[in-house]
Design an enzyme around this catalytic site. Structure first.
Site, PDB file in Angstrom:
ATOM      1  N   ILE A 107       0.846  -1.193   0.000  1.00 39.97           N
ATOM      2  CA  ILE A 107       0.000   0.000   0.000  1.00 39.97           C
ATOM      3  C   ILE A 107       0.879   1.239   0.000  1.00 39.97           C
ATOM      4  O   ILE A 107       1.739   1.402   0.868  1.00 39.97           O
ATOM      5  CB  ILE A 107      -0.932   0.019   1.234  1.00 39.97           C
ATOM      6  CG1 ILE A 107      -1.806  -1.241   1.261  1.00 39.97           C
ATOM      7  CG2 ILE A 107      -1.809   1.270   1.223  1.00 39.97           C
ATOM      8  CD1 ILE A 107      -2.601  -1.401   2.523  1.00 39.97           C
ATOM      9  N   GLY A 148       8.375   4.784   2.061  1.00 39.54           N
ATOM     10  CA  GLY A 148       7.487   4.644   3.210  1.00 39.54           C
ATOM     11  C   GLY A 148       6.066   4.261   2.889  1.00 39.54           C
ATOM     12  O   GLY A 148       5.441   4.873   2.044  1.00 39.54           O
ATOM     13  N   SER A 149       5.537   3.265   3.557  1.00 38.48           N
ATOM     14  CA  SER A 149       4.161   2.851   3.357  1.00 38.48           C
ATOM     15  C   SER A 149       3.829   1.723   4.326  1.00 38.48           C
ATOM     16  O   SER A 149       4.307   1.719   5.450  1.00 38.48           O
ATOM     17  CB  SER A 149       3.934   2.403   1.912  1.00 38.48           C
ATOM     18  OG  SER A 149       2.560   2.294   1.662  1.00 38.48           O
ATOM     19  N   ARG A 150       3.006   0.753   3.845  1.00 39.98           N
ATOM     20  CA  ARG A 150       2.689  -0.369   4.714  1.00 39.98           C
ATOM     21  C   ARG A 150       2.322  -1.593   3.884  1.00 39.98           C
ATOM     22  O   ARG A 150       2.050  -1.503   2.685  1.00 39.98           O
ATOM     23  CB  ARG A 150       1.552  -0.020   5.670  1.00 39.98           C
ATOM     24  CG  ARG A 150       0.180  -0.043   5.073  1.00 39.98           C
ATOM     25  CD  ARG A 150      -0.849   0.418   6.081  1.00 39.98           C
ATOM     26  NE  ARG A 150      -2.004  -0.455   6.143  1.00 39.98           N
ATOM     27  CZ  ARG A 150      -3.169  -0.097   6.657  1.00 39.98           C
ATOM     28  NH1 ARG A 150      -3.324   1.123   7.166  1.00 39.98           N
ATOM     29  NH2 ARG A 150      -4.174  -0.932   6.685  1.00 39.98           N
TER      30      ARG A 150
END
Length: 226
Positions: free
Chosen positions: A157, A187-189
């Site tokens: 994501i 950066g994310s998840r």
């Protein structure tokens, strides 16, 4: 440790740009020696930060057919039973890992098996911890039928800073636990969806390492007796 292939082009052109700007400053801004030195220092720090973002450290991978390993480095921010509408259309246990800009951003297969479903979704760039980022943001969805039997879904994501998701899998591929399946820039998840009876091995707030931390253990079917 080596530099990941996704960062080599960016690092090369960033280095050229910083060298060019610094050279021009020293050639044409002779009166601003102090500023030139500060800018040079900032350039070095900025490049080192970018360099660490694209690092690809060696990992001694942990593999087993009935475990789910962390697909990425980061912090566990969600463990809950939710309705998964895209593939299962039913309740699954969600485990989410938030990746900060200082984490390694390689994403790895949490299980071994066959890719039964893959889809890329263009979308928004809400902050990664936003409740709707899992369904509204740019993302990929991968479903692997594991060697142990259960199907596991996982998503890359994008976040407010992450504007580029890279993936290396397609439907029908055979994937191995711990191998890279993609990369998320800046950066994310990653969300993992497993059956609700899965035994979760991590807690909210726990820091995990991709390819090494066991985040869950699957319930394997009992053998049939004849």
């Amino acid at each position: 440790m080596k530099i990941h292939k996704e960062g080599r082009r960016i690092l090369f052109f960033t280095l050229l740009a910083l060298l060019a700007v610094n050279l021009l400053l020293y050639m044409f801004n002779e009166q601003g020696v102090g500023f030139n030195r500060v800018f040079s220092g900032v350039s070095v720090v900025a490049f080192l930060l970018l360099l660490q973002f694209f690092r690809s450290p060696y990992r001694n991978l942990l593999t087993h057919e009935d475990i789910v390993i962390a697909p990425a480095d980061g912090k566990v921010v969600v463990i809950e039973d939710v309705h998964e509408p895209e593939f299962f259309d039913g309740v699954r246990k969600q485990i989410s890992i938030f990746m900060s800009p200082i984490n390694v951003h390689i994403t790895r297969n949490p299980v071994s098996g066959t890719v039964k479903y893959f889809k890329y979704h263009p979308g928004k760039y809400l902050v990664a911890w936003h409740p709707k980022s899992s369904t509204k943001n740019e993302r990929t969805t991968v479903v692997v039928e594991t060697e142990a039997g259960p199907q596991v879904l996982f998503r890359q994501i994008a976040g407010a800073m992450a504007r580029r998701i890279v993936w290396y899998v397609n439907e029908g591929d055979e994937v191995s636990q711990g191998e890279e399946f993609g990369f998320i820039k800046f950066g994310s998840r990653v969300d993992v969806f497993v059956p609700v009876d899965t035994d979760v091995k991590v807690q909210i707030g726990e820091k995990v390492k991709g390819g090494q931390t066991v985040i869950a253990q699957l319930k394997t079917p009992s053998p049939t007796l004849f």
